[in-house]
Design a protein around this motif. Structure first.
Motif, PDB file in Angstrom:
ATOM      1  N   GLU A   1      38.962  25.119  53.825  1.00 23.72           N
ATOM      2  CA  GLU A   1      38.035  24.870  52.724  1.00 23.72           C
ATOM      3  C   GLU A   1      38.595  25.460  51.436  1.00 23.72           C
ATOM      4  O   GLU A   1      39.142  26.559  51.430  1.00 23.72           O
ATOM      5  CB  GLU A   1      36.671  25.514  53.034  1.00 23.72           C
ATOM      6  N   VAL A   2      38.472  24.689  50.370  1.00 24.64           N
ATOM      7  CA  VAL A   2      38.835  25.203  49.052  1.00 24.64           C
ATOM      8  C   VAL A   2      37.536  25.594  48.362  1.00 24.64           C
ATOM      9  O   VAL A   2      36.628  24.765  48.247  1.00 24.64           O
ATOM     10  CB  VAL A   2      39.559  24.123  48.219  1.00 24.64           C
ATOM     11  N   LEU A   3      37.435  26.837  47.950  1.00 21.20           N
ATOM     12  CA  LEU A   3      36.182  27.284  47.323  1.00 21.20           C
ATOM     13  C   LEU A   3      36.143  26.862  45.863  1.00 21.20           C
ATOM     14  O   LEU A   3      36.644  27.573  44.992  1.00 21.20           O
ATOM     15  CB  LEU A   3      36.043  28.810  47.423  1.00 21.20           C
ATOM     16  N   ARG A   4      35.530  25.723  45.633  1.00 21.51           N
ATOM     17  CA  ARG A   4      35.508  25.235  44.256  1.00 21.51           C
ATOM     18  C   ARG A   4      34.296  25.742  43.485  1.00 21.51           C
ATOM     19  O   ARG A   4      34.142  25.448  42.303  1.00 21.51           O
ATOM     20  CB  ARG A   4      35.552  23.712  44.249  1.00 21.51           C
ATOM     21  N   THR A   5      33.442  26.486  44.160  1.00 16.08           N
ATOM     22  CA  THR A   5      32.299  27.051  43.435  1.00 16.08           C
ATOM     23  C   THR A   5      32.686  28.310  42.653  1.00 16.08           C
ATOM     24  O   THR A   5      31.915  28.794  41.851  1.00 16.08           O
ATOM     25  CB  THR A   5      31.147  27.402  44.404  1.00 16.08           C
ATOM     26  N   VAL A   6      33.872  28.827  42.927  1.00 16.28           N
ATOM     27  CA  VAL A   6      34.359  29.969  42.129  1.00 16.28           C
ATOM     28  C   VAL A   6      35.517  29.475  41.284  1.00 16.28           C
ATOM     29  O   VAL A   6      36.355  28.722  41.764  1.00 16.28           O
ATOM     30  CB  VAL A   6      34.919  31.100  43.025  1.00 16.28           C
ATOM     31  N   GLU A   7      35.569  29.899  40.052  1.00 15.20           N
ATOM     32  CA  GLU A   7      36.705  29.557  39.210  1.00 15.20           C
ATOM     33  C   GLU A   7      37.975  30.184  39.796  1.00 15.20           C
ATOM     34  O   GLU A   7      37.918  31.247  40.413  1.00 15.20           O
ATOM     35  CB  GLU A   7      36.487  30.102  37.794  1.00 15.20           C
ATOM     36  N   PRO A   8      39.120  29.542  39.606  1.00 17.30           N
ATOM     37  CA  PRO A   8      40.361  30.156  40.093  1.00 17.30           C
ATOM     38  C   PRO A   8      40.616  31.490  39.386  1.00 17.30           C
ATOM     39  O   PRO A   8      40.165  31.680  38.258  1.00 17.30           O
ATOM     40  CB  PRO A   8      41.449  29.151  39.703  1.00 17.30           C
ATOM     41  N   ILE A   9      41.344  32.359  40.064  1.00 12.83           N
ATOM     42  CA  ILE A   9      41.773  33.598  39.419  1.00 12.83           C
ATOM     43  C   ILE A   9      42.738  33.223  38.299  1.00 12.83           C
ATOM     44  O   ILE A   9      43.659  32.426  38.501  1.00 12.83           O
ATOM     45  CB  ILE A   9      42.464  34.509  40.446  1.00 12.83           C
ATOM     46  N   ALA A  10      42.506  33.775  37.125  1.00 18.18           N
ATOM     47  CA  ALA A  10      43.301  33.385  35.957  1.00 18.18           C
ATOM     48  C   ALA A  10      44.768  33.765  36.140  1.00 18.18           C
ATOM     49  O   ALA A  10      45.089  34.721  36.839  1.00 18.18           O
ATOM     50  CB  ALA A  10      42.729  34.061  34.710  1.00 18.18           C
ATOM     51  N   ARG A  11      45.652  33.007  35.497  1.00 19.65           N
ATOM     52  CA  ARG A  11      47.100  33.281  35.598  1.00 19.65           C
ATOM     53  C   ARG A  11      47.423  34.715  35.182  1.00 19.65           C
ATOM     54  O   ARG A  11      48.244  35.381  35.791  1.00 19.65           O
ATOM     55  CB  ARG A  11      47.902  32.320  34.706  1.00 19.65           C
ATOM     56  N   ASN A  12      46.739  35.154  34.123  1.00 19.71           N
ATOM     57  CA  ASN A  12      46.909  36.534  33.664  1.00 19.71           C
ATOM     58  C   ASN A  12      46.647  37.541  34.767  1.00 19.71           C
ATOM     59  O   ASN A  12      47.358  38.526  34.921  1.00 19.71           O
ATOM     60  CB  ASN A  12      45.851  36.838  32.593  1.00 19.71           C
ATOM     61  N   ASP A  13      45.564  37.285  35.484  1.00 15.73           N
ATOM     62  CA  ASP A  13      45.159  38.238  36.510  1.00 15.73           C
ATOM     63  C   ASP A  13      46.075  38.139  37.730  1.00 15.73           C
ATOM     64  O   ASP A  13      46.342  39.139  38.396  1.00 15.73           O
ATOM     65  CB  ASP A  13      43.692  38.017  36.888  1.00 15.73           C
ATOM     66  N   LEU A  14      46.568  36.951  38.004  1.00 14.88           N
ATOM     67  CA  LEU A  14      47.578  36.822  39.063  1.00 14.88           C
ATOM     68  C   LEU A  14      48.818  37.625  38.689  1.00 14.88           C
ATOM     69  O   LEU A  14      49.438  38.276  39.533  1.00 14.88           O
ATOM     70  CB  LEU A  14      47.961  35.354  39.268  1.00 14.88           C
ATOM     71  N   ALA A  15      49.137  37.583  37.395  1.00 14.76           N
ATOM     72  CA  ALA A  15      50.326  38.326  36.949  1.00 14.76           C
ATOM     73  C   ALA A  15      50.129  39.830  37.105  1.00 14.76           C
ATOM     74  O   ALA A  15      51.068  40.558  37.423  1.00 14.76           O
ATOM     75  CB  ALA A  15      50.647  37.977  35.492  1.00 14.76           C
ATOM     76  N   VAL A  16      48.900  40.301  36.903  1.00 12.73           N
ATOM     77  CA  VAL A  16      48.615  41.728  37.090  1.00 12.73           C
ATOM     78  C   VAL A  16      48.851  42.105  38.554  1.00 12.73           C
ATOM     79  O   VAL A  16      49.487  43.111  38.869  1.00 12.73           O
ATOM     80  CB  VAL A  16      47.158  42.074  36.681  1.00 12.73           C
ATOM     81  N   ALA A  17      48.347  41.245  39.455  1.00 12.76           N
ATOM     82  CA  ALA A  17      48.533  41.524  40.881  1.00 12.76           C
ATOM     83  C   ALA A  17      50.015  41.523  41.234  1.00 12.76           C
ATOM     84  O   ALA A  17      50.493  42.367  42.003  1.00 12.76           O
ATOM     85  CB  ALA A  17      47.783  40.485  41.711  1.00 12.76           C
ATOM     86  N   ARG A  18      50.753  40.579  40.662  1.00  6.41           N
ATOM     87  CA  ARG A  18      52.196  40.519  40.932  1.00  6.41           C
ATOM     88  C   ARG A  18      52.907  41.773  40.461  1.00  6.41           C
ATOM     89  O   ARG A  18      53.736  42.343  41.153  1.00  6.41           O
ATOM     90  CB  ARG A  18      52.813  39.308  40.226  1.00  6.41           C
ATOM     91  N   PHE A  19      52.525  42.196  39.242  1.00  2.00           N
ATOM     92  CA  PHE A  19      53.112  43.418  38.708  1.00  2.00           C
ATOM     93  C   PHE A  19      52.837  44.597  39.648  1.00  2.00           C
ATOM     94  O   PHE A  19      53.739  45.368  39.986  1.00  2.00           O
ATOM     95  CB  PHE A  19      52.553  43.704  37.309  1.00  2.00           C
ATOM     96  N   CYS A  20      51.582  44.711  40.102  1.00  2.00           N
ATOM     97  CA  CYS A  20      51.215  45.846  40.968  1.00  2.00           C
ATOM     98  C   CYS A  20      51.971  45.783  42.291  1.00  2.00           C
ATOM     99  O   CYS A  20      52.448  46.801  42.797  1.00  2.00           O
ATOM    100  CB  CYS A  20      49.718  45.854  41.234  1.00  2.00           C
ATOM    101  N   ALA A  21      52.056  44.573  42.854  1.00  2.00           N
ATOM    102  CA  ALA A  21      52.741  44.423  44.141  1.00  2.00           C
ATOM    103  C   ALA A  21      54.198  44.851  44.010  1.00  2.00           C
ATOM    104  O   ALA A  21      54.738  45.546  44.871  1.00  2.00           O
ATOM    105  CB  ALA A  21      52.643  42.980  44.616  1.00  2.00           C
ATOM    106  N   GLU A  22      54.820  44.458  42.903  1.00  2.00           N
ATOM    107  CA  GLU A  22      56.228  44.801  42.718  1.00  2.00           C
ATOM    108  C   GLU A  22      56.407  46.278  42.406  1.00  2.00           C
ATOM    109  O   GLU A  22      57.237  46.958  42.989  1.00  2.00           O
ATOM    110  CB  GLU A  22      56.832  43.967  41.578  1.00  2.00           C
ATOM    111  N   TYR A  23      55.608  46.765  41.491  1.00  2.00           N
ATOM    112  CA  TYR A  23      55.811  48.141  41.028  1.00  2.00           C
ATOM    113  C   TYR A  23      55.456  49.160  42.111  1.00  2.00           C
ATOM    114  O   TYR A  23      56.159  50.148  42.296  1.00  2.00           O
ATOM    115  CB  TYR A  23      55.000  48.403  39.757  1.00  2.00           C
ATOM    116  N   TYR A  24      54.364  48.886  42.832  1.00  2.00           N
ATOM    117  CA  TYR A  24      53.950  49.842  43.868  1.00  2.00           C
ATOM    118  C   TYR A  24      54.501  49.470  45.248  1.00  2.00           C
ATOM    119  O   TYR A  24      54.171  50.091  46.236  1.00  2.00           O
ATOM    120  CB  TYR A  24      52.424  49.965  43.894  1.00  2.00           C
TER     121      TYR A  24
END
Ligand SMILES: [Zn+2]
Ligand SMILES: [Zn+2]
Length: 756
Positions: A70-93
């Motif tokens: 199932e694709v949850l279309r009732t929630v907006e996608p996580i913004a690209r900016n916020d995906l980038a924050v997660a990527r930064f954290c995953a890499e840095y930590y």
């Protein structure tokens, strides 16, 4: 093969301890779905994931791929900016992206029930009926508080069930009652109305010159990245500077993110914000919220319907589409560092976010972390203490220093600080005679005293008077703390409790006596000394019931308490206008810790506690009991000279090559069987031989608490002056350790560890 059969592949991040993304077939998905939540099969279960990439092919045989359920279309996608924050954290930590990303979402969205929860929250709307509109609220029985509340809320317009449920106590029965009376009915979802910008802050708030200058600089930076270090003495009105800046951000139709330490996120703080921005939508985000309440706040924020997010460290991941200002209050506070899972520093992630989004960030503190202080260092003087830290110097992200050196209430002055030399002074149950005399004077004058003891319980240990045997926790390498009220010994590390032994476990003597002082013992001693005084103890034991801490603080604020005894719960955020004396017991205890940050933490704590005295016109005094009255740290506290203290510490850190003069990573290893952890940690050190370029790896050593809850704990520190070299090293090292670690070993890498 016909072209329309070509499959679309969703690359999904899952909450599993693996670095890879997982491919699933999802033919109804396209680029616009990146960031969307999906429910997918994983092994024998179903789990939630986030689409991170969309592709036309997979390296895995597509016949073996499973499909997105199932694709949850009732929630907006996580913004690209916020995906980038997660990527930064995953890499840095150096933490798996899936765990990082999913971990930053409200827990309700991480469960396979997410879709159901969202559906149930889409919820019904209610509105008053024509009949209900006629009802005079005052004619409802006085005891129908819930019904009155609900009806008055709905008279203002239709509202969603879930919002009402979150806002009104005893909502369900009231809803049923009003439906039965026919005064309310289900309604259509009202059209979204854009939030009106908040009222620009009323200018009735008098700022002093320094506050004005600080606000002006922040305001001038709105719309671009700039980090500010707001260094203000206790009581200098930092919050007022925050509020001014927030008002300006809101007026520019931007969202503000305000992070505060856990202990400071009080109802008073929330009230202060709500009172100041009555027409703004403010949400709280912290870990003690209910699942739905937190999801609700998150969704409203993501939809841009929220203007101010006020939260603890986890709020740093709040989805803020029009972020315009970030504030981190008490930026030095250790609670901004997460100590498990993704071991991030919310302060550092906040700086990343501000830079990413091109907005100012204000880090405020009376005792800034030395990291932040040195980042602002070049802008205030050339004391030279940082000249060795080449990287710090090279950093482009210089913080701008804003100083508040006066107390905001003009008649209020910083308290005078005195030392009580325990080598010369008699003490009763840990309270020096000199301090008792001071308290007595306050009692006579009808003023309040605060006695700070940084240990709860009655005494930190019981000791046999014959052979010096001390009961220890069976699971930890730690002494059991004596709690006299319930005659129990409690381990403050793992929570293990046991009855107080009648006899010594070593020699059988019945002569066991408490050693040292905790809050309970000091409370008892003061009660014996001042039988007529109203004494209140504030620590974790005394405030277990929800809301009880608040009641005690309120009583103290109303002047119904003469003496407050407590731990650092007392130290922060609360103003007691009648408080003129602060006594500090056992400050020495943390002076000889192996942790290089211990003096920094002690200094911060002393300044914070001292700052409670004399806030509202009455002059305050602080008396610190110590066996080391000549220690330079106490001299710095007496002069309340943070810059002098910071220079002294930075010189030392420079010499020892400790942060901020270098960067650290800590490998923490835990094993059940004796010797396992140490053996593995030594092996991990060997793994670094030959490829630790520009990185120093130290020997494996037992952790400060060698055994906790039955696990033996060992650590290895690695250090480098170059953040980049250290990052490269961690990447390699982590792979090598993962390849070598047996199942019986638990290990983590802590980047920029706070406690070593
Ligand atoms: Zn004994
Ligand atoms: Zn224990």
């Amino acid at each position: 093969m016909r072209r329309e059969n070509r499959q679309r592949i969703a690359r999904v991040a899952l909450d599993v301890p693996l670095d890879s993304l997982f491919d699933f077939v999802a033919n109804d998905i396209d680029e616009a779905d990146i960031g969307r939540l999906v429910r997918v099969p994983f092994g024998k279960r179903t789990t939630m994931g986030v689409v991170v990439e969309v592709a036309d092919h997979s390296d895995v045989d597509t016949a073996k791929l499973r499909a997105v359920e199932e694709v949850l279309r009732t929630v907006e996608p996580i913004a690209r900016n916020d995906l980038a924050v997660a990527r930064f954290c995953a890499e840095y930590y150096h933490h798996p992206l899936g765990q990082t990303l999913l971990g930053s979402l409200p827990p309700a969205l991480r469960t396979a029930r997410a879709a159901q929860i969202l559906r149930s929250m889409e919820a019904r709307y209610f509105a008053v009926t024509a009949e209900g509109a006629q009802v005079d609220l005052d004619r409802l029985p006085a005891k129908s508080v819930a019904q009155r509340g609900l009806l008055s809320a709905l008279k203002a317009g239709p509202r969603a069930e879930n919002e009402l449920a979150a806002a009104l106590p005893r909502f369900r029965p009231a809803l049923r009652a009003l439906l039965d009376k026919g005064w309310i009915a289900t309604a259509q979802k009202p059209a979204e109305t854009a939030q009106a910008p908040a009222d620009p802050s009323p200018s009735s708030f008098e700022l002093n010159e320094e506050q004005n200058a600080a606000s002006a600089q922040i305001l001038e930076a709105l719309g671009r990245y700039q980090a500010f270090l707001l260094h203000g003495i206790t009581g200098s009105g930092k919050t007022e500077v925050y509020l001014q800046s927030i008002a300006a951000a809101l007026a520019a139709r931007r969202q503000a993110l305000v992070l505060v330490p856990e202990i400071n996120l009080t109802p008073q703080l929330e009230q202060r914000f709500r009172a100041r921005f009555p027409s703004a939508s403010i949400v709280m985000l912290h870990s003690h919220m209910g699942e739905r309440e937190r999801l609700q706040a998150w969704l409203a924020t993501q939809a841009g319907r929220v203007q101010i997010v006020l939260g603890t460290r986890l709020a740093v991941f709040a989805p803020l589409p029009s972020l315009g200002l970030v504030i981190v209050d008490e930026e030095h506070d250790p609670s901004f560092k997460q100590q498990e899972g993704l071991r991030y520093s919310a302060r550092d992630v906040a700086v990343y976010r501000a830079r990413q989004r091109g907005c100012p960030i204000v880090l405020g503190s009376a005792t800034p972390s030395l990291e932040s202080w040195s980042n602002a260092a070049s802008s205030f003087d050339g004391s030279g203490s940082l000249k060795g830290a080449a990287e710090t110097k090279a950093a482009q992200s210089r913080y701008r220093l804003l100083s508040l050196t006066h107390r905001a209430v003009p008649t209020s002055t910083l308290p005078a600080v005195y030392l009580l030399d325990l080598n010369r002074e008699a003490a009763r149950e840990g309270v020096a005679e000199g301090l008792l005399r001071q308290i007595e004077q306050r009692l006579k004058r009808g003023e309040q005293s605060l006695v700070f003891v940084n240990r709860r319980g009655y005494a930190p240990a019981l000791v046999c008077q014959q052979c010096a045997w001390v009961p220890e926790c069976s699971q930890c390498a730690a002494r059991m703390v004596f709690h006299r009220a319930d005659r129990r010994l409690v381990c403050h590390h793992c929570g293990h409790t046991s009855r107080v032994p009648a006899r010594c476990g070593e020699c059988g003597s019945a002569d066991l006596a408490p050693l040292g002082e905790g809050t309970q013992r000091v409370e008892a001693a003061l009660a014996a000394q001042f039988p007529d005084a109203r004494i209140v103890r504030i620590d974790r034991d005394a405030t277990r019931a929800k809301g009880s801490a608040q009641r005690l603080f309120d009583a103290a604020g109303r002047g119904e308490v003469d003496i407050l005894v407590g731990t650092q719960m007392l130290a922060k955020g609360h103003d007691f206008p009648n408080l003129t004396l602060v006594g500090i017991l056992n400050a020495d205890a943390s002076m000889f810790s192996a942790d290089f940050r211990a003096p920094e933490r002690l200094f911060a704590q002393l300044v914070q506690v001292a700052g409670r005295a004399g806030r509202a016109g009455l002059p305050g005094e602080v008396w610190i009991q110590t066996r080391f009255p000549n220690h330079p740290l106490y001299a710095a506290v007496q002069q309340q000279d943070f810059a002098a203290f910071a220079d002294m510490q930075l010189a030392e850190r420079n010499m020892l090559l400790m942060p901020p003069a270098s960067h650290l990573v800590l490998l923490r290893v835990e094993g059940r069987k004796p010797g396992d952890a140490l053996r593995f940690a030594r092996g991990a050190v060997d793994l670094t031989r030959g490829h630790a370029r520009d990185v120093t790896v130290f020997d494996a050593v037992p952790a400060a608490l060698e055994r906790k809850a039955g696990w033996e704990r060992v650590q290895v520190m690695a250090q480098s002056r170059s953040r980049k070299a250290l990052q490269n090293f961690i990447g390699e090292w982590r792979k090598a350790i993962a390849g070598a670690a047996p199942r019986a070993i638990r290990w983590t890498l802590d980047v920029d560890p706070l406690e070593v």
